[in-house]
Design an enzyme around this catalytic site. Structure first.
Site, PDB file in Angstrom:
ATOM      1  N   HIS A 187     -21.670  -9.181   9.070  1.00  0.00           N
ATOM      2  CA  HIS A 187     -22.861  -9.437   9.867  1.00  0.00           C
ATOM      3  C   HIS A 187     -23.666  -8.167  10.161  1.00  0.00           C
ATOM      4  O   HIS A 187     -24.794  -8.240  10.649  1.00  0.00           O
ATOM      5  CB  HIS A 187     -22.460 -10.122  11.181  1.00  0.00           C
ATOM      6  CG  HIS A 187     -23.514 -11.022  11.729  1.00  0.00           C
ATOM      7  ND1 HIS A 187     -24.784 -11.105  11.211  1.00  0.00           N
ATOM      8  CD2 HIS A 187     -23.495 -11.887  12.773  1.00  0.00           C
ATOM      9  CE1 HIS A 187     -25.493 -11.980  11.896  1.00  0.00           C
ATOM     10  NE2 HIS A 187     -24.735 -12.463  12.855  1.00  0.00           N
ATOM     11  N   ARG A 188     -23.109  -7.005   9.857  1.00  0.00           N
ATOM     12  CA  ARG A 188     -23.865  -5.769  10.001  1.00  0.00           C
ATOM     13  C   ARG A 188     -24.917  -5.632   8.909  1.00  0.00           C
ATOM     14  O   ARG A 188     -25.907  -4.910   9.066  1.00  0.00           O
ATOM     15  CB  ARG A 188     -22.921  -4.556   9.947  1.00  0.00           C
ATOM     16  CG  ARG A 188     -21.922  -4.468  11.083  1.00  0.00           C
ATOM     17  CD  ARG A 188     -20.895  -3.378  10.844  1.00  0.00           C
ATOM     18  NE  ARG A 188     -20.087  -3.638   9.648  1.00  0.00           N
ATOM     19  CZ  ARG A 188     -19.103  -2.853   9.227  1.00  0.00           C
ATOM     20  NH1 ARG A 188     -18.810  -1.749   9.901  1.00  0.00           N
ATOM     21  NH2 ARG A 188     -18.417  -3.160   8.137  1.00  0.00           N
TER      22      ARG A 188
END
Length: 216
Positions: A187-188
């Site tokens: 999700h980064r």
């Protein structure tokens, strides 16, 4: 390695389904006319080809974070890893330059690397350089699962067992072969909207076949 990945990477998993009725008919046709013993006609080469198409369209899925986690490295090559279940555990051989290969070439490479993995003959160099991983449990069972991202990659595609389902088309319920998929991602690097675009595009490619059939 996977335990470290689970702790270090903020995982999110997107679930979806694909209509592979046409694809399976094509697979069965190719299997019927195939006379090459080195080629096993399965769904996986088509899945790899679809992934390659999407990685070119969405290059941030074909990336990795550097050691500082501050810089994103976009790769100009496409190497696809395929998880193989062996008596000694999970092994991920890598098909190099998968985007440049035909369905037949991918099938041959996949069969060769899988056999070497099960026979403990796989070389370290044949498990290096992956850009994206595919993990398939369809041959065993299950409806969905959440695969763990294989660092330094930023996403992994999970394939579950396909099954016949009634789908409402043109005012009637019709029997269609439906393939459940799950995309886990870092999700980064990737957000939910892009993950949804990935799985939607994947479904379009496998359902319509126009783009894949030209590369067989």
């Amino acid at each position: 390695r996977l335990q470290q990945a689970w702790k270090a990477i903020p995982h999110v998993t997107q679930f979806d389904k694909c209509d592979i009725t046409k694809l399976d008919k094509l697979r069965l046709h190719i299997k019927k006319i195939n006379k090459d013993d080195t080629v096993k006609v399965s769904l996986m080469p088509f899945i790899i080809k679809a992934v390659c198409i999407i990685l070119k369209e969405m290059p941030h899925f074909n990336s990795s974070l550097d050691g500082s986690n501050n810089n994103l490295i976009l790769k100009k090559f496409i190497n696809v890893g395929v998880a193989v279940d062996t008596p000694s555990g999970l092994v991920v051989p890598v098909i190099k330059d998968a985007d440049s290969k035909s369905i037949k070439d991918l099938a041959r490479d996949l069969e060769n690397l899988s056999s070497k993995s099960r026979e403990k003959k796989i070389l370290p160099s044949e498990m290096e350089g992956g850009c994206f991983t595919i993990s398939s449990l369809g041959g065993i069972g299950g409806t969905n699962f959440t695969p763990i991202v294989n660092p330094p990659e930023v996403a992994i595609l999970g394939i579950s067992r396909s099954s016949d389902e009634p789908v409402y088309i043109d005012g009637k319920f019709r029997r269609r072969l439906i393939l459940p998929i799950s995309l886990s991602y870092d999700h980064r690097v990737i957000d939910g909207a892009d993950a949804t675009r990935f799985t939607t595009r994947f479904g379009e490619i496998l359902s319509n076949l126009e783009e894949i059939s030209t590369t067989i």
